[in-house]
Write a protein that holds these residues in place. Structure first.
Motif, PDB file in Angstrom:
ATOM      1  N   GLY A 205      31.514  24.360  40.404  1.00  0.00           N
ATOM      2  CA  GLY A 205      31.897  25.546  41.162  1.00  0.00           C
ATOM      3  C   GLY A 205      31.281  25.635  42.545  1.00  0.00           C
ATOM      4  N   THR A 208      33.764  25.703  45.783  1.00  0.00           N
ATOM      5  CA  THR A 208      34.576  26.925  45.959  1.00  0.00           C
ATOM      6  C   THR A 208      33.717  28.188  45.900  1.00  0.00           C
ATOM      7  OG1 THR A 208      35.051  26.691  43.582  1.00  0.00           O
ATOM      8  CG2 THR A 208      36.765  25.993  45.127  1.00  0.00           C
ATOM      9  N   GLU A 209      32.435  28.031  46.089  1.00  0.00           N
ATOM     10  CA  GLU A 209      31.516  29.164  45.980  1.00  0.00           C
ATOM     11  C   GLU A 209      31.849  30.258  46.993  1.00  0.00           C
ATOM     12  OE1 GLU A 209      26.747  29.523  45.091  1.00  0.00           O
ATOM     13  OE2 GLU A 209      27.472  27.881  46.352  1.00  0.00           O
ATOM     14  N   TRP A 211      34.734  30.664  48.679  1.00  0.00           N
ATOM     15  CA  TRP A 211      36.077  31.191  48.382  1.00  0.00           C
ATOM     16  C   TRP A 211      36.014  32.183  47.234  1.00  0.00           C
ATOM     17  CZ3 TRP A 211      38.915  30.993  43.849  1.00  0.00           C
ATOM     18  CH2 TRP A 211      40.255  31.379  43.940  1.00  0.00           C
ATOM     19  N   ARG A 212      35.265  31.835  46.201  1.00  0.00           N
ATOM     20  CA  ARG A 212      35.195  32.685  45.007  1.00  0.00           C
ATOM     21  C   ARG A 212      34.566  34.044  45.332  1.00  0.00           C
ATOM     22  NH1 ARG A 212      33.361  28.873  42.178  1.00  0.00           N
ATOM     23  NH2 ARG A 212      31.170  29.463  42.335  1.00  0.00           N
ATOM     24  N   GLN A 215      37.041  36.654  46.519  1.00  0.00           N
ATOM     25  CA  GLN A 215      38.106  37.109  45.611  1.00  0.00           C
ATOM     26  C   GLN A 215      37.639  38.332  44.807  1.00  0.00           C
ATOM     27  OE1 GLN A 215      40.908  35.294  46.263  1.00  0.00           O
ATOM     28  NE2 GLN A 215      39.425  34.287  47.633  1.00  0.00           N
ATOM     29  N   LEU A 218      39.590  37.761  40.189  1.00  0.00           N
ATOM     30  CA  LEU A 218      39.539  36.536  39.383  1.00  0.00           C
ATOM     31  C   LEU A 218      39.132  36.844  37.956  1.00  0.00           C
ATOM     32  CD1 LEU A 218      37.815  33.906  41.745  1.00  0.00           C
ATOM     33  CD2 LEU A 218      40.223  33.992  41.052  1.00  0.00           C
ATOM     34  N   GLN A 263      33.105  32.918  36.479  1.00  0.00           N
ATOM     35  CA  GLN A 263      34.558  32.747  36.560  1.00  0.00           C
ATOM     36  C   GLN A 263      35.035  31.400  35.996  1.00  0.00           C
ATOM     37  OE1 GLN A 263      32.578  33.429  39.133  1.00  0.00           O
ATOM     38  NE2 GLN A 263      33.211  35.386  40.060  1.00  0.00           N
ATOM     39  N   CYS A 409      38.766  26.813  35.012  1.00  0.00           N
ATOM     40  CA  CYS A 409      38.752  28.047  35.808  1.00  0.00           C
ATOM     41  C   CYS A 409      40.191  28.506  35.985  1.00  0.00           C
ATOM     42  CB  CYS A 409      38.079  27.805  37.161  1.00  0.00           C
ATOM     43  SG  CYS A 409      38.788  26.435  38.085  1.00  0.00           S
ATOM     44  N   GLU A 413      41.817  29.000  41.388  1.00  0.00           N
ATOM     45  CA  GLU A 413      40.614  28.253  41.767  1.00  0.00           C
ATOM     46  C   GLU A 413      40.814  26.752  41.565  1.00  0.00           C
ATOM     47  OE1 GLU A 413      35.760  28.349  41.446  1.00  0.00           O
ATOM     48  OE2 GLU A 413      36.935  29.848  40.362  1.00  0.00           O
TER      49      GLU A 413
END
Length: 495
Positions: A205, A208-209, A211-212, A215, A218, A263, A409, A413
């Motif tokens: 993860g 995409t830390e 990006w997450r 959000q 999610l 997530q 995920c 993602e």
């Protein structure tokens, strides 16, 4: 080197055999059956470094019938089978002096009166020596040349002092070239390490830390697993397939797995797919054309090699497809031979697979390229090797492969992770291509050095060197003396 060569002053063109001595053949009836020997065969040679890297040991009673030739230090072992593979090495250590080589080698032993052993060794590595022999090969399964073909090759022979100078220059240039090649191979290895690091970061993860964090809707890992379970039940009902429960991941297993963001969740491969099948467990009847039929060896991480595919009839393809039919978007996963390599089927034409390939059909909430990348990560690859059983016929069984644990995920993602991976790996691919081109250029440069060396263009000639023609006369006199017992005086030759 069979073409007529224009040679510098003091050089001569001569058949290799004219400046070589024959290796002695062991008289096996005269040796003690229990006595030991070191045996060198083609497998002893590394064809990349052209060095002897291993040997076998036998007693004479157990030695293979091809254990025939007595070799000495500085001899050149030239494989007469598939000469284009360059299984050529020089006996450089005293360990092998007086030991035994396979009759599959031509043993090239230069007469010290006229030849520098290293000069002959580098000569045998040159394309101008190998190419004429490649053209003389006969046989289908094991194309080969005879000893007489090797010894009849015409070679350029410089004066002996110039041979020494040529060898010194070649080795100086090759040392520099090898340093560059070593650097390229180190970079190549570092790219592989970086590529695996990218996959590791992705599936923990980390890529995409940011990006997450942006959000707001999610689902968490538990919700994703529930969704996948519901999806699988729905697909199986629609397909009329019996739903098989997935073996839960035990708390002991979870404790050994890396911690994931909330997530994400750990799942088994079986949670992500609704079908896993392999090809026929027998060799089908092949034909010259038809439907491509591939095995594990055709599948690479960067695509499928259809150039080496076999072919089956349309009728057989339709019959086999009733049980296992690869479709676009499926994952092809190697389960025999080289196991644990995954590749998405991105091809629009039909083909079929052998038993060494598993066809994985994934659920709608799974990005196939996510599944490809995660299966090719070190985490999943290590498990594939653990679940691969057998020694001669290795197999990653279907019931074992579905136990592989992997992080999952949301589809959103997954898409982000695939984009992040591929943007980084595409840079690696370009760098890898540049390195491969540089390695090819290095080999071309090596051949260019050898070509210049044996054309008299690598080092300057010295008019004071004793001409090679005088050396040949000396060899002739020695041989005549050995056969007749008479002393033959050399005629003076103009320098």
């Amino acid at each position: 080197m069979s073409k007529r060569m224009e040679l510098p002053e003091g050089w001569v063109e001569v058949e290799l055999g004219k400046v070589c001595e024959k290796a002695k053949i062991v008289q096996r009836k005269n040796v003690e059956p229990e006595s030991k020997l070191i045996y060198l065969d083609i497998g002893a040679i590394d064809s990349v470094t052209n060095q002897i890297i291993r040997h076998k040991e036998y007693t004479w009673k157990d030695a293979p019938s091809r254990a025939q030739q007595i070799v000495h230090k500085d001899d050149i072992l030239f494989s007469t089978v598939r000469t284009y593979l360059r299984n050529i090495a020089q006996v450089e250590t005293k360990l092998y002096d007086g030991q035994i080589a396979s009759s599959g080698f031509t043993v090239i032993r230069g007469n010290p009166v006229a030849t520098n052993p290293k000069f002959l060794f580098y000569l045998t590595l040159s394309q101008s020596f190998l190419q004429p022999l490649n053209e003389l090969q006969t046989g289908t399964s094991y194309p080969a040349v005879r000893d007489s073909d090797v010894f009849s090759q015409k070679i350029p022979l410089p004066p002996l002092p110039e041979q020494h100078r040529i060898v010194a220059k070649i080795e100086a240039l090759f040392t520099s070239l090898d340093r560059g090649i070593a650097s390229l191979k180190t970079a190549q290895q570092q790219l592989k390490i970086y590529s695996q690091a990218v996959l590791k970061w992705a599936f923990e993860g980390k890529l995409t830390e940011v990006w997450r964090a942006q959000q707001k809707t999610l689902p968490d890992g538990k919700e994703i697993l529930t969704l996948l379970k519901s999806e699988k039940k729905e697909v199986c009902q629609k397909k009329g397939i019996k739903l098989k429960d997935t073996q839960p991941i035990s708390s002991e297993e979870l404790s050994e797995l890396p911690e994931l963001p909330i997530q994400m969740a750990w799942a088994r491969l079986n949670d992500l797919i609704w079908s896993v099948k392999d090809g026929p467990h027998y060799s089908p009847s092949y034909q010259e054309s038809g439907i491509p039929f591939i095995s594990g060896g055709n599948i690479k991480q960067d695509g499928i090699d259809f150039k080496k595919a076999k072919y089956i009839s349309v009728e057989l393809h339709e019959e086999l497809s009733k049980r296992c039919k690869p479709e676009k978007g499926d994952i092809l996963y190697t389960k025999g031979g080289t196991t644990g390599i995954a590749r998405v089927n991105t091809y629009d034409f039909e083909f079929n697979v052998w038993v060494h390939v598993a066809v994985l059909k994934h659920l709608p909430s799974i990005n196939p390229f996510y599944l490809q990348h995660v299966l090719n990560s070190q985490h999943c690859y290590n498990q594939s090797q653990k679940y691969t059983h057998g020694v001669g016929n290795q197999d990653l069984g279907l019931t074992r492969m579905i136990l592989i644990t992997l992080p999952i995920c949301s589809l959103e993602e997954q898409n982000q992770i695939v984009a992040a991976i591929e943007s980084r790996l595409s840079v690696c691919d370009k760098l890898e291509e540049t390195i491969l081109q540089s390695l090819q250029q290095a080999e071309a440069l090596r051949q260019s050095i050898l070509k210049k060396a044996f054309a008299g263009q690598l080092v300057p000639q010295d008019p004071n060197d004793e001409p090679a023609s005088v050396l040949l006369e000396r060899i002739r006199a020695e041989r005549l003396k050995a056969t007749t017992g008479k002393i033959v005086k050399n005629k003076k030759s103009d320098k």
